[in-house]
Design an enzyme around this catalytic site. Structure first.
Site: not given
Ligand code: HDE
Length: 689
Positions: A139, A67, A331
């Site tokens: 999402n 993202h 978060h």
């Molecule tokens: Fe994320 N995800 N994600 N994700 N995600 C990040 O956090 C992660 C997941 C989503 O505009 C990171 O601050 C793991 C699902 C959005 O700043 C990170 C897993 C969904 C955004 C991270 C998931 C999301 C992130 C990267 C599996 C939809 C952008 C930077 C356990 C429900 C937020 C940050 C923004 C961002 C990790 C799965 C949506 C790396 C480990 C499921 C919208 O922490």
């Protein structure tokens, strides 16, 4: 005087008219380094040079692992109060207004990648409630690639560019992604959504949002329910067509970013309603046979209707991209009383990741003090010191129990707003295993595909054929065809035909119940706020008519842009119309509709022909008033083709018809004649073939 030098104590380090160093020393010159003579070497004593260059060297912070590419806006959330029976969350009580910050994003691309690539979009909302900040980090697709968070590094490593050459950027059309997707069949449902029109949204304004996981809501009486969150866009759900998305990625990589910022600036705010599907929390963590802890499954709206609980309006652009959009830290563990998590193993892993990632990205544990991340309610933590500490804490006792600071801060019981998890039994033997219900990887992919209209299905066929066609390894294509065979035999056969490969046999689910809510094709015109209408005109064109069209469009929040052979001003007596685009600077992808002003002289300029033909092929509304139809005919477009609006003048009947047609978004009736980008430009005859 504030700590950053601003007299009003705000955080903007931009007080006074004079340029200063970071220490506030006024500078006489910032264009020349201090040298021993005008041809001599630079002196080490030039503290201004060293400060300026050192700070510059450290201007970049690590981009988000996923993202990275995104843009954001401020807004307000107004609660209807309709969720009060299921949650005690204060911001969801009747009549409450809460400030929000929303960041939209793509998943795969780097910070500078294009907006319109085929990908899942992030829809992350920060509610600054007076009980603490609540982040709904969702999402635009209601299901996910993986069922367990431990697989996240795998899916992302596979989808990111190949590690040897770092290509391709921001796309899934490559071997490693399809290698993983074809082996890891639990991704199938999400992949179907990616390959559908949902993977290429028209704008952030026209995207649905989903919390994906099942959440547990708790009401005042302590009763719990299981819910799924939905964002419903007021503008309807609309997408680009694939060729348009690809062209736009080159012509205007900032297409979505620009669309949102321009819209907000023009007063065409983005609006969504928040809704919940409510399921009983009966201990089974399932509903109508659907496992609510499996994030690859959705609950069809026909089984649990989406109940609307509030309205989100995005009405203010950020002032500074870095300070706000880049530094915002979401978060999933930012929760408020009344909203709790469930045992979904994907969500559980996220609760770890989002705090952890900010430590690297934002350089330490004090990121909550950055203006965009600060809660809008009193904060009294016992967290101290650390990198970039900007608070000047008082008192001697950041520990509990203490007597020195009067025993404060106090802890709050549930009745005082304390976040006390609702009682639930947790027991089990340590295992690395999924429940058997997680084994069904195909039935909802089948439901999704079969619930769509034929044109949406055809887009899915084209998308799979394109993406797999970009893979080099034959075995990967064959393996993915086997996956598709288990989704739908016809889908598989069509993709196989496009790839020139044999059709494997599969066992698709026979008895899926369809959900019409999954289709985004509508027969009811939606609002057109934020849309762009291009008007072809020249020196002799009907300028009064352009004025009428502009007035009508602006009333509906849409923008009219005048396209003429050359720039400058079109004048007719005292009336003047500014030219916004020339045939050299305009490309059809910028517009939702293109109309020709009456009295415009037909020309055979290839750039004009391309503009109109492309709009035609991308199923956009075309139009002309008066003899403007001759310009369309000269470009090979018959005025009787579907989706071509004509009228004697630019008066109300014409503008009303045009608005209704744009509100339908695409001219779907034209689709069979222009499907696939390889079709040659439509001639008057070919359209009716
Ligand atoms: Fe994320 N995800 N994600 N994700 N995600 C990040 O956090 C992660 C997941 C989503 O505009 C990171 O601050 C793991 C699902 C959005 O700043 C990170 C897993 C969904 C955004 C991270 C998931 C999301 C992130 C990267 C599996 C939809 C952008 C930077 C356990 C429900 C937020 C940050 C923004 C961002 C990790 C799965 C949506 C790396 C480990 C499921 C919208 O922490």
């Amino acid at each position: 005087m504030g700590p950053t030098g601003s007299p009003d104590g705000t955080e903007r380090a931009q007080a006074g008219d004079f340029l200063t160093t970071a220490q506030g020393l006024r500078l006489p010159d910032t264009d020349h380094s201090l040298k021993a003579g005008d041809r001599g070497p630079t002196l080490l004593e030039d503290f201004h040079l060293r400060e300026k260059i050192t700070h510059f060297d450290h201007e970049r912070i690590p981009e988000r692992v996923v993202h990275a590419r995104g843009s954001a806006a401020h807004g307000v959330f107004e609660s209807y109060g309709t969720a009060a029976s299921v949650t005690k969350a204060g911001f969801l009580a009747g009549g409450r207004q809460t400030e929000v910050f929303v960041r939209f994003s793509t998943v795969l691309g780097s910070r500078g990648s294009a907006d319109t690539v085929r990908d899942t979009r992030g829809f992350a909302v920060k509610f600054y409630t007076d009980e603490g900040t609540f982040d709904l980090v969702g999402n635009n697709i209601p299901v996910f690639f993986i069922q367990d968070g431990i697989k996240f590094p795998d899916v992302i490593h596979a989808a990111k560019p190949h590690p040897d050459r770092e290509i391709p950027q921001a796309q899934s059309a490559h071997d490693t992604f399809w290698d993983f997707a074809s082996l890891h069949t639990e991704a199938t449902h999400h992949v179907m959504w990616n390959m559908s029109d949902r993977g290429i949204p028209r704008s952030y304004r026209t995207m649905e949002g989903f919390g994906v996981h099942t959440f547990r809501l708790v009401n005042e009486a302590g009763a719990t329910s299981l819910v799924k969150f939905h964002w419903k866009p007021a503008a309807g759900v609309h997408s680009l067509v694939w060729e348009e998305a690809q062209i736009t990625a080159g012509i205007d990589p900032d297409f979505h970013r620009r669309d949102m910022a321009d819209g907000i600036e023009a007063g065409a705010f983005l609006e969504y309603e928040l809704g919940i599907q409510v399921m009983p929390d009966d201990g089974s963590d399932s509903f109508e046979g659907i496992d609510l802890l499996d994030p690859t499954k959705l609950v069809p709206e026909e089984l649990a209707p989406v109940q609307l609980i509030g309205k989100l309006t995005l009405n203010r652009n950020p002032t500074n991209f870095f300070a706000e959009t880049e530094q915002v830290a979401f978060h999933t563990g930012h929760l408020v009383p009344g909203i709790e998590v469930t045992d979904d193993p994907l969500m559980q892993a996220r609760l770890f990741s989002y705090l952890d990632t900010q430590l690297t990205r934002l350089g330490g544990p004090n990121f909550a003090q950055l203006p965009v991340n600060r809660p809008h309610c009193p904060v009294n933590d016992m967290l101290r010191d650390g990198m970039h500490q900007t608070a000047v804490h008082t008192g001697l006792a950041p520990y509990r129990p203490n007597s020195i600071d009067g025993g404060k801060p106090l802890v709050a019981a549930a009745g005082e707003g304390g976040y006390v998890q609702v009682a639930r039994r947790i027991e089990g033997t340590p295992v690395r295993a999924n429940p058997a219900s997680f084994d069904d990887h195909y039935s909802q992919a089948t439901m999704f595909y079969r619930s769509l209209t034929p044109v949406e299905q055809a887009h899915i066929v084209e998308a799979f054929t394109f993406e797999l066609g970009k893979c080099y390894e034959q075995v990967i294509k064959e393996r993915e065809l086997q996956v598709l065979a288990n989704v739908d035999a016809d889908l598989c056969a069509q993709v196989a035909a496009g790839l020139g490969l044999p059709v494997p046999k599969g066992r698709p689910a026979q008895d899926v119940v369809l959900s019409s809510a999954l289709s985004q094709v509508t027969t009811e015109p939606g609002p057109i706020a934020g849309r762009k209408i291009g008007v072809i005109a020249d020196a002799g064109a009907d300028l009064a008519g352009i004025g009428k069209l502009r007035k009508a469009a602006e009333k509906l929040g849409a923008t009219v842009l005048v396209i003429a052979p050359v720039g400058g001003v079109l004048a007719d007596g005292s009336r003047e119309v500014i030219v916004d685009r020339t045939l050299l600077t305009a490309r059809s992808v910028e517009f939702d509709a293109i109309v020709v002003a009456g009295k415009t002289t037909p020309v055979s300029d290839i750039k004009l022909v391309l503009l109109l033909q492309e709009a035609f092929r991308h199923l956009k509304v075309l139009g002309a008033w008066g003899d403007g139809t001759a310009v369309l005919e000269a470009a090979g477009i018959s005025a009787d083709s579907p989706g071509v609006v004509t009228g004697p003048s630019a008066a109300k009947p014409f503008t009303q018809q045009l608005a209704a047609a744009v509100g339908l978004h695409r001219v779907w009736d034209r689709a069979p004649n222009v499907m696939a980008s390889a079709v040659p430009p439509a001639s008057g005859d070919a359209q009716h073939a």
